[in-house]
Design a protein around this motif. Structure first.
Motif, PDB file in Angstrom:
ATOM      1  N   GLU A  58      41.466  18.321   8.176  1.00 40.52           N
ATOM      2  CA  GLU A  58      41.094  19.413   7.266  1.00 40.52           C
ATOM      3  C   GLU A  58      40.548  20.603   8.036  1.00 40.52           C
ATOM      4  O   GLU A  58      40.833  21.759   7.704  1.00 40.52           O
ATOM      5  CB  GLU A  58      40.072  18.923   6.234  1.00 40.52           C
ATOM      6  N   ARG A  59      39.781  20.352   9.081  1.00 38.04           N
ATOM      7  CA  ARG A  59      39.247  21.432   9.924  1.00 38.04           C
ATOM      8  C   ARG A  59      40.386  22.180  10.606  1.00 38.04           C
ATOM      9  O   ARG A  59      40.379  23.402  10.684  1.00 38.04           O
ATOM     10  CB  ARG A  59      38.272  20.850  10.946  1.00 38.04           C
ATOM     11  N   MET A  60      41.382  21.441  11.125  1.00 39.32           N
ATOM     12  CA  MET A  60      42.543  22.090  11.765  1.00 39.32           C
ATOM     13  C   MET A  60      43.295  22.968  10.767  1.00 39.32           C
ATOM     14  O   MET A  60      43.684  24.094  11.089  1.00 39.32           O
ATOM     15  CB  MET A  60      43.486  21.036  12.342  1.00 39.32           C
ATOM     16  N   ILE A  61      43.493  22.464   9.565  1.00 35.12           N
ATOM     17  CA  ILE A  61      44.199  23.221   8.533  1.00 35.12           C
ATOM     18  C   ILE A  61      43.386  24.460   8.158  1.00 35.12           C
ATOM     19  O   ILE A  61      43.931  25.562   8.059  1.00 35.12           O
ATOM     20  CB  ILE A  61      44.458  22.337   7.295  1.00 35.12           C
ATOM     21  N   PHE A  62      42.093  24.280   7.949  1.00 29.64           N
ATOM     22  CA  PHE A  62      41.218  25.399   7.606  1.00 29.64           C
ATOM     23  C   PHE A  62      41.295  26.475   8.677  1.00 29.64           C
ATOM     24  O   PHE A  62      41.417  27.674   8.370  1.00 29.64           O
ATOM     25  CB  PHE A  62      39.781  24.891   7.438  1.00 29.64           C
ATOM     26  N   ASN A  63      41.234  26.071   9.944  1.00 27.30           N
ATOM     27  CA  ASN A  63      41.293  27.039  11.043  1.00 27.30           C
ATOM     28  C   ASN A  63      42.638  27.748  11.098  1.00 27.30           C
ATOM     29  O   ASN A  63      42.699  28.952  11.370  1.00 27.30           O
ATOM     30  CB  ASN A  63      40.990  26.354  12.375  1.00 27.30           C
ATOM     31  N   ALA A  64      43.719  27.016  10.855  1.00 22.65           N
ATOM     32  CA  ALA A  64      45.049  27.631  10.857  1.00 22.65           C
ATOM     33  C   ALA A  64      45.163  28.684   9.762  1.00 22.65           C
ATOM     34  O   ALA A  64      45.691  29.780   9.982  1.00 22.65           O
ATOM     35  CB  ALA A  64      46.138  26.567  10.687  1.00 22.65           C
ATOM     36  N   VAL A  65      44.654  28.375   8.575  1.00 20.05           N
ATOM     37  CA  VAL A  65      44.686  29.340   7.461  1.00 20.05           C
ATOM     38  C   VAL A  65      43.802  30.535   7.799  1.00 20.05           C
ATOM     39  O   VAL A  65      44.203  31.695   7.607  1.00 20.05           O
ATOM     40  CB  VAL A  65      44.223  28.670   6.144  1.00 20.05           C
ATOM     41  N   SER A  66      42.634  30.280   8.323  1.00 14.81           N
ATOM     42  CA  SER A  66      41.704  31.352   8.666  1.00 14.81           C
ATOM     43  C   SER A  66      42.301  32.309   9.702  1.00 14.81           C
ATOM     44  O   SER A  66      42.221  33.531   9.553  1.00 14.81           O
ATOM     45  CB  SER A  66      40.402  30.755   9.194  1.00 14.81           C
ATOM     46  N   GLU A  67      42.898  31.744  10.749  1.00 13.50           N
ATOM     47  CA  GLU A  67      43.499  32.580  11.798  1.00 13.50           C
ATOM     48  C   GLU A  67      44.642  33.422  11.252  1.00 13.50           C
ATOM     49  O   GLU A  67      44.751  34.613  11.557  1.00 13.50           O
ATOM     50  CB  GLU A  67      43.986  31.702  12.946  1.00 13.50           C
ATOM     51  N   ARG A  68      45.497  32.811  10.448  1.00  7.40           N
ATOM     52  CA  ARG A  68      46.645  33.537   9.892  1.00  7.40           C
ATOM     53  C   ARG A  68      46.185  34.612   8.916  1.00  7.40           C
ATOM     54  O   ARG A  68      46.697  35.728   8.912  1.00  7.40           O
ATOM     55  CB  ARG A  68      47.602  32.566   9.209  1.00  7.40           C
ATOM     56  N   GLN A  69      45.186  34.291   8.107  1.00 11.09           N
ATOM     57  CA  GLN A  69      44.672  35.270   7.155  1.00 11.09           C
ATOM     58  C   GLN A  69      44.062  36.461   7.901  1.00 11.09           C
ATOM     59  O   GLN A  69      44.263  37.610   7.518  1.00 11.09           O
ATOM     60  CB  GLN A  69      43.636  34.626   6.233  1.00 11.09           C
ATOM     61  N   GLN A  70      43.343  36.189   8.976  1.00 13.16           N
ATOM     62  CA  GLN A  70      42.768  37.279   9.765  1.00 13.16           C
ATOM     63  C   GLN A  70      43.862  38.142  10.388  1.00 13.16           C
ATOM     64  O   GLN A  70      43.743  39.368  10.426  1.00 13.16           O
ATOM     65  CB  GLN A  70      41.830  36.733  10.847  1.00 13.16           C
ATOM     66  N   MET A  71      44.932  37.514  10.866  1.00 14.45           N
ATOM     67  CA  MET A  71      46.059  38.279  11.426  1.00 14.45           C
ATOM     68  C   MET A  71      46.660  39.188  10.357  1.00 14.45           C
ATOM     69  O   MET A  71      46.974  40.359  10.632  1.00 14.45           O
ATOM     70  CB  MET A  71      47.133  37.328  11.969  1.00 14.45           C
ATOM     71  N   ASN A  72      46.814  38.662   9.145  1.00 14.10           N
ATOM     72  CA  ASN A  72      47.380  39.463   8.058  1.00 14.10           C
ATOM     73  C   ASN A  72      46.447  40.600   7.653  1.00 14.10           C
ATOM     74  O   ASN A  72      46.908  41.697   7.333  1.00 14.10           O
ATOM     75  CB  ASN A  72      47.702  38.573   6.857  1.00 14.10           C
ATOM     76  N   ARG A  73      45.152  40.354   7.661  1.00 13.73           N
ATOM     77  CA  ARG A  73      44.193  41.421   7.345  1.00 13.73           C
ATOM     78  C   ARG A  73      44.238  42.518   8.393  1.00 13.73           C
ATOM     79  O   ARG A  73      44.207  43.700   8.064  1.00 13.73           O
ATOM     80  CB  ARG A  73      42.782  40.850   7.248  1.00 13.73           C
ATOM     81  N   THR A  74      44.305  42.111   9.657  1.00 14.45           N
ATOM     82  CA  THR A  74      44.373  43.087  10.743  1.00 14.45           C
ATOM     83  C   THR A  74      45.624  43.949  10.622  1.00 14.45           C
ATOM     84  O   THR A  74      45.594  45.156  10.889  1.00 14.45           O
ATOM     85  CB  THR A  74      44.341  42.371  12.106  1.00 14.45           C
ATOM     86  N   ALA A  75      46.731  43.309  10.199  1.00 17.57           N
ATOM     87  CA  ALA A  75      47.996  44.029  10.015  1.00 17.57           C
ATOM     88  C   ALA A  75      48.050  44.741   8.663  1.00 17.57           C
ATOM     89  O   ALA A  75      49.060  45.363   8.331  1.00 17.57           O
ATOM     90  CB  ALA A  75      49.159  43.057  10.143  1.00 17.57           C
ATOM     91  N   ARG A  76      46.973  44.653   7.891  1.00 16.16           N
ATOM     92  CA  ARG A  76      46.864  45.286   6.569  1.00 16.16           C
ATOM     93  C   ARG A  76      47.956  44.831   5.608  1.00 16.16           C
ATOM     94  O   ARG A  76      48.514  45.613   4.854  1.00 16.16           O
ATOM     95  CB  ARG A  76      46.833  46.799   6.684  1.00 16.16           C
ATOM     96  N   ARG A  77      48.276  43.529   5.665  1.00 15.33           N
ATOM     97  CA  ARG A  77      49.253  42.952   4.743  1.00 15.33           C
ATOM     98  C   ARG A  77      48.549  42.512   3.468  1.00 15.33           C
ATOM     99  O   ARG A  77      47.409  42.062   3.500  1.00 15.33           O
ATOM    100  CB  ARG A  77      49.948  41.760   5.378  1.00 15.33           C
ATOM    101  N   SER A  78      49.254  42.658   2.373  1.00 14.68           N
ATOM    102  CA  SER A  78      48.697  42.233   1.101  1.00 14.68           C
ATOM    103  C   SER A  78      49.758  41.474   0.318  1.00 14.68           C
ATOM    104  O   SER A  78      50.884  41.966   0.207  1.00 14.68           O
ATOM    105  CB  SER A  78      48.227  43.445   0.304  1.00 14.68           C
TER     106      SER A  78
END
Length: 71
Positions: free
Chosen positions: A5-25
């Protein structure tokens, strides 16, 4: 939270941060993105376990890798 669950949480968190940085919605991580991120981590971990002589691996006739505990 389990280790998986921690690995999955981290994967989602990292990808979400990448999308925020790229200003994706929306900035959500998609299932394929999560699965790909986890596949990379699993492959790297398997390779480390083989290199540390904890696991051995072989390839079957179809080219599929198989792993076992090294005895």
């Amino acid at each position: 939270m389990t280790q998986l669950e921690r690995m999955i949480f981290n994967a989602v968190s990292e990808r979400q941060q990448m999308n925020r940085t790229a200003r994706r919605s929306p900035d959500f991580a998609t299932m394929p993105e999560i699965m790909n991120a986890l596949a990379v981590e699993v492959k790297e971990s398997l390779n480390r376990l083989v290199n540390d002589n904890l696991l051995e691996w072989h390839q079957n006739v179809n080219g599929v890798r198989m792993f076992g505990i090294k005895e």
